[in-house]
Design an enzyme around this catalytic site. Structure first.
Site, PDB file in Angstrom:
ATOM      1  N   ASP A 127       0.806  -1.232   0.000  1.00  0.00           N
ATOM      2  CA  ASP A 127       0.000   0.000   0.000  1.00  0.00           C
ATOM      3  C   ASP A 127       0.840   1.284   0.000  1.00  0.00           C
ATOM      4  OD1 ASP A 127      -2.238  -1.513   0.023  1.00  0.00           O
ATOM      5  OD2 ASP A 127      -2.662  -1.264   2.160  1.00  0.00           O
ATOM      6  N   GLY A 170      -5.859  -0.925  -1.980  1.00  0.00           N
ATOM      7  CA  GLY A 170      -5.617   0.315  -1.246  1.00  0.00           C
ATOM      8  C   GLY A 170      -6.895   0.763  -0.555  1.00  0.00           C
TER       9      GLY A 170
END
Ligand code: F6P
Length: 322
Positions: A127, A170
């Site tokens: 991420d 994400g």
């Protein structure tokens, strides 16, 4: 002689194996006793820990995932669970723990540090939302997987005058969406950090159609308010005025399973060595990361409970280029 254990925790990331390898081999080079913990913090509590040597980490640098396994452990979220983990470590004569992982994992690591156990963290999550490292292990490989998907979608999209929505990972951070969208020449990028009106996305598609474009690609982060599901629902209602037919692809965990590229292998090797050097200096309660090209340490208290901010410069660039 130091006795150091290493574990991987949270979502796996390509390059974790290269980091495990570096930690074990650099520790062995110092003459220390090295151990691997299986299944993250769960293995720490249950004592699923065994000695590891140089040969135990042979043939893994090119493999995705983590040979140690990972888990999200409920018991470790309790004070009793964390104290049990420390008891297990002490009973085995282990004096230092290295945790390879992202935000949740480093929060757990910090809790152990606060209970007085010496720890070091290594920045790893696809991420790239962890403070204390400009880039984390796994990001580059995951990004390239998303980019390959965009390139492939473009090919089929042009053949059919279609718009494609690609949802990438994400939950809280749009890094992968923003960077893969820019690199892939997407028409629109939606991320959790920027509020987007679906009407604006529709207008962009309509203009693309009017300008004679054969395809349109929209990249959306899973955590954006309008994710793939929400957008597809919106667009289906307005297909006539868009000029494009819409199809959605959700990339999901495919992004995490890739073989690490050169960048992630090198980053992981450097961070693994950085963790051992930090321990050798007696520096504990820190995250080892990469900043301005150098291996750095940042106190875990400055890292946990925060999310790295998205680059506004890249957000602006995406708006200019799309
Ligand atoms: O933390 C990495 C990540 O891949 C996120 O991008 C994603 O939202 C999450 O993990 C998925 O978690 P899980 O593998 O538990 O479904």
């Amino acid at each position: 002689m130091k006795q150091v254990a290493v574990l991987t925790s949270g979502g796996d990331a390509p390059g974790m194996n290269a980091a495990i390898r570096a930690v074990i081999r650099c520790g062995v080079a110092k003459g220390w006793g090295m151990y691997g913990v299986r299944k993250g913090y769960a293995g720490l509590i249950s004592g699923n820990i065994s000695p590891m040597g140089t040969r135990d980490v042979g043939g893994i640098i090119h493999k995705g995932g983590t040979i140690l396994g990972s888990a999200r452990c409920q018991e470790f979220l309790t004070d009793a669970g964390r104290r049990k983990a420390i008891r297990t470590l002490r009973q085995m004569g282990i004096d230092t723990l290295v945790v390879i992982g992202g935000n949740g994992s480093q929060t757990g690591n910090y809790e152990l540090h606060q209970l007085g156990f010496p720890v070091v963290g290594i920045a790893s999550t696809i991420d790239n939302d962890l403070c204390g490292s400009e880039i984390t292990i796994g990001v580059d490989t995951a990004l390239n997987i998303a980019l390959e998907a965009i390139d492939r979608l473009k090919v089929t999209a042009s053949s059919h005058q279609r718009a494609f929505l690609l949802e990438v990972m994400g939950r809280k951070c749009g890094y992968i969406a923003l960077m893969s969208g820019i690199a892939g020449g997407a028409e629109y990028i939606l991320i959790p950090e920027v509020e987007t009106d679906p009407e604006e996305v529709a207008e962009t598609l309509r203009l693309a159609y009017e300008h004679g474009k054969a395809h349109a690609i929209i990249v959306v982060a899973e955590g954006a308010k309008y994710n793939a599901d929400a957008l597809i629902h919106f667009f289906e209602k307005h297909e006539d005025r868009l000029g494009f037919k819409i199809r959605a692809t959700i990339l999901g965990h495919v992004q995490r399973g890739g073989a690490p590229g050169a960048f992630d292998r090198l980053l992981a090797s450097r961070l693994g060595n950085g963790a051992i050097e930090a321990i050798d200096r007696g520096e504990f309660g820190v995250l080892v990361g990469l900043n301005k090209g150098k291996i750095t340490t940042t106190p875990l208290e400055e890292v946990v409970g925060k999310t790295k901010e998205i680059s506004q410069e890249m957000v602006k660039l995406a708006q200019i280029l799309d």
